[in-house]
Write a protein that holds these residues in place. Structure first.
Motif, PDB file in Angstrom:
ATOM      1  N   ALA A 173     -49.145  37.423 -48.120  1.00 20.06           N
ATOM      2  CA  ALA A 173     -47.621  37.666 -48.757  1.00 20.06           C
ATOM      3  C   ALA A 173     -47.460  36.372 -49.834  1.00 20.06           C
TER       4      ALA A 173
ATOM      5  N   ASN B 289     -38.271  40.407 -46.477  1.00 18.14           N
ATOM      6  CA  ASN B 289     -38.592  39.213 -47.249  1.00 18.14           C
ATOM      7  C   ASN B 289     -37.611  38.955 -48.342  1.00 18.14           C
TER       8      ASN B 289
ATOM      9  N   SER C 132     -34.575  36.246 -48.825  1.00 18.43           N
ATOM     10  CA  SER C 132     -34.721  35.006 -50.147  1.00 18.43           C
ATOM     11  C   SER C 132     -33.624  35.540 -50.819  1.00 18.43           C
TER      12      SER C 132
ATOM     13  N   PRO D  43     -44.548  34.224 -50.187  1.00 17.04           N
ATOM     14  CA  PRO D  43     -43.068  33.950 -49.781  1.00 17.04           C
ATOM     15  C   PRO D  43     -42.133  33.499 -50.867  1.00 17.04           C
TER      16      PRO D  43
ATOM     17  N   ARG E 291     -41.788  43.813 -46.547  1.00 11.30           N
ATOM     18  CA  ARG E 291     -41.017  43.377 -48.056  1.00 11.30           C
ATOM     19  C   ARG E 291     -39.887  43.438 -48.017  1.00 11.30           C
TER      20      ARG E 291
END
Length: 572
Positions: free
Chosen positions: A565, A163, A167, A567, A160
């Motif tokens: 997930a 990610n 991002s 994204p 997490r």
């Protein structure tokens, strides 16, 4: 890496149940910090503080001492709840053109977030200190030890966090990049061990010297210099703004739903009052008979949400600055009138705010909240409960950091434009004011008068709908907290509703549209945690959309099976 894979494996173990203390948090390292403190003789409040500090280290995208928090503390001896407002505050130099550019035009939300101007005076540490004074058992410094170890000795980057780093790479500052990104500019891979020595040193100072060491002196000067010298949107914060900040006791906000008593946070949070309105407006409908798989039940939920969000948008702000008509909004006659607008077989054509008794004239509010929040639920072996929601607002907050700790962008929870239709809005920026929040830490008493459930969520304005859904799931649909959390959400803050993609709601979209719902499917970025008392024993739930776990003092841990997930939409 092997250890991390095992930690986040998809397990189907039963949820931990115990007569001892239980911690539900968004990361297993943080939950372990809380149970360590419980096993050392700490209270639910002590464990909550330790859990929050550990989350500051392992979940830097979501919360930390650079942000704010709302506490609910339930005392099992007195059967009473106290609430603490640790919401961030605007610098005294702030005015209602705080987020206007050199051209005299208001910034859009995306442009206002990065840099110094969005940073509110952090409130988390002051709230922790007040909570500790009221409900702590162990020494203040002891509560910091798990987080200090994690920052000093290192922790493995979770999927997490990785990610979020991918991002939001362009958003974070040089200091953050030095910790979490490689020389090639790419984020550290999942499973890589990372240390944060600057943060460890900061936590050690605050542990030893107390919260004043953060709000006055060199640390305060460093924070002020960071936000005022920011390359983007520099602020006008002063050391006096930090020195004068105080966490506040607020009146607990309670209402009823069927035979249950629901208690939550009052303004400047809009979460509690809006949850209570949603539930009260649904009380005349037989939600139990309709059941969780009936599109009509979710249609009713959406319609009630629309009405409650409309009132929330119109009337709720910082009660120290605006008149909030709480008694009128929660008046049973008023809510019955609002409920009468709801039909089980068609959607409302128009939704507007009502006119509760005590409503001030010529105000309106509308702000944009995004997903940089975390929630935790803790009960100790004496039955004391602490429910906390804490945030830095957007993922990685303002993008600025001090000593390895992210600073919030909470001031973008204010309305950027201070006027609408020729009059001032309730949630406009003012010096010293606290922006409206959707955070809704909630404690539910059962028909027996004892605490049945403590629940909270992260996810911006979806928090309100998540908590209302969770309570309906437990009360009406007789689900466990875990199963209620796992239910998909129909989120309807306005005329358009969003059905959470990949959940039981996918199949209901055509039926909802047949009822007149304007609805589309999509990801929502949700995250919830709860503890509940079932047959005299405490258990808990954590969101399958997150890396959350439930852990008890006896060493029983449940890693919740994740549902997939989302994204680029981390549900922080």
């Amino acid at each position: 890496m092997k250890k991390l894979i095992l930690l986040f494996a998809f397990l189907a173990a039963p949820v931990a149940a115990s007569a001892q203390g239980v911690v539900s948090a968004a990361d297993p390292r943080a939950a372990a910090a809380g149970t360590e403190i419980l096993n050392a003789g700490g209270s639910a409040t002590d464990a909550a503080i330790a859990t929050m500090l550990a989350l500051n280290v392992v979940e830097p995208q979501s919360a930390g001492i650079g942000g704010g928090a709302f506490f609910l503390q339930y005392n099992a001896k007195t059967n009473k709840i106290r609430t603490i407002d640790g919401r961030e505050a605007a610098p005294m130099a702030a005015d209602n053109r705080w987020f206007y550019g050199p051209d005299g035009q208001p910034l859009d939300h995306r442009a206002a977030v990065p840099g110094g101007r969005s940073v509110g005076v952090p409130g988390t540490l002051r709230a922790m200190a007040l909570a500790h004074a009221r409900g702590g058992r162990l020494p203040w410094a002891r509560l910091f030890q798990p987080a200090i170890r994690l920052a000093r000795d290192g922790f493995e980057v979770s999927p997490r966090l990785n990610n979020a780093l991918r991002s939001y790479a362009p958003h974070v500052d040089v200091g953050t990049r030095a910790i979490y990104y490689g020389a090639d500019g790419k984020p550290i891979a999942t499973g890589t061990r990372v240390t944060n020595p600057q943060q460890a040193a900061l936590l050690e100072r605050v542990a030893k010297l107390g919260p004043d060491s953060f709000y006055v002196g060199p640390q305060a000067e460093k924070l002020v210099a960071t936000v005022n010298n920011a390359a983007r949107n520099p602020s006008k914060m002063t050391t006096g703004d930090l020195a004068s900040y105080a966490a506040k006791d607020r009146p607990v906000l309670c209402g009823t739903y069927r035979a249950y008593r629901i208690c939550s946070m009052g303004p400047p949070s809009s979460g509690g009052v809006t949850v209570l309105m949603i539930l009260a407006q649904l009380e005349r409908f037989d939600m139990a008979k309709l059941g969780k798989d009936n599109p009509v039940a979710w249609h009713l939920f959406a319609e009630s949400s629309r009405l409650a969000y409309a009132d929330r948008d119109m009337y709720v702000g910082d009660p120290d600055y605006v008149q909030v008509p709480l008694a009128g909004l929660l008046n049973r006659k008023y809510l019955a009138g609002r409920s009468a607008l709801i039909s089980p077989d068609k959607s409302m054509a128009v939704v507007e705010a009502g006119k509760p008794v005590g409503a001030p004239k010529r105000i309106k509010a509308q702000s944009m909240e995004v997903h940089g929040t975390t929630s935790l639920s803790i009960v100790d072996k004496a039955g004391n409960v602490t429910q906390v929601t804490t945030t830095i607002e957007s993922p990685f907050g303002s993008g600025l950091s001090v000593d390895g700790t992210m600073l919030n962008n909470e001031l973008t929870d204010f309305d950027i434009v201070p006027e609408k239709d020729g009059y001032l809005v309730a949630n406009r920026v003012e010096g010293g004011k606290r922006p409206r929040s959707s955070m809704a830490p909630t404690i539910v008493y059962g028909p027996d008068g004892k605490v049945r459930l403590a629940i909270g969520a992260a996810g911006g304005s979806t928090i309100i709908a998540q908590v209302a859904k969770g309570i309906i799931g437990v009360v009406d649909w007789k689900l466990s907290a875990q199963d209620a959390i796992g239910l998909g959400l129909l989120y309807a803050p306005g005329m358009m509703a969003m059905a959470e993609k990949g959940t039981q709601l996918d199949a209901m979209v055509p039926a909802l549209q047949a009822l007149g719902e304007k609805v589309q499917s999509g990801p929502l970025g949700l995250k919830m945690n709860a503890v509940e008392r079932v047959k005299g024993r405490w258990t808990g739930g954590a969101d399958p959309r997150s890396e959350g776990v439930v852990m008890d003092q006896q060493g029983h841990t449940t890693v919740i099976t994740r549902v997939g997930a989302q994204p680029n939409r981390p549900s922080e």
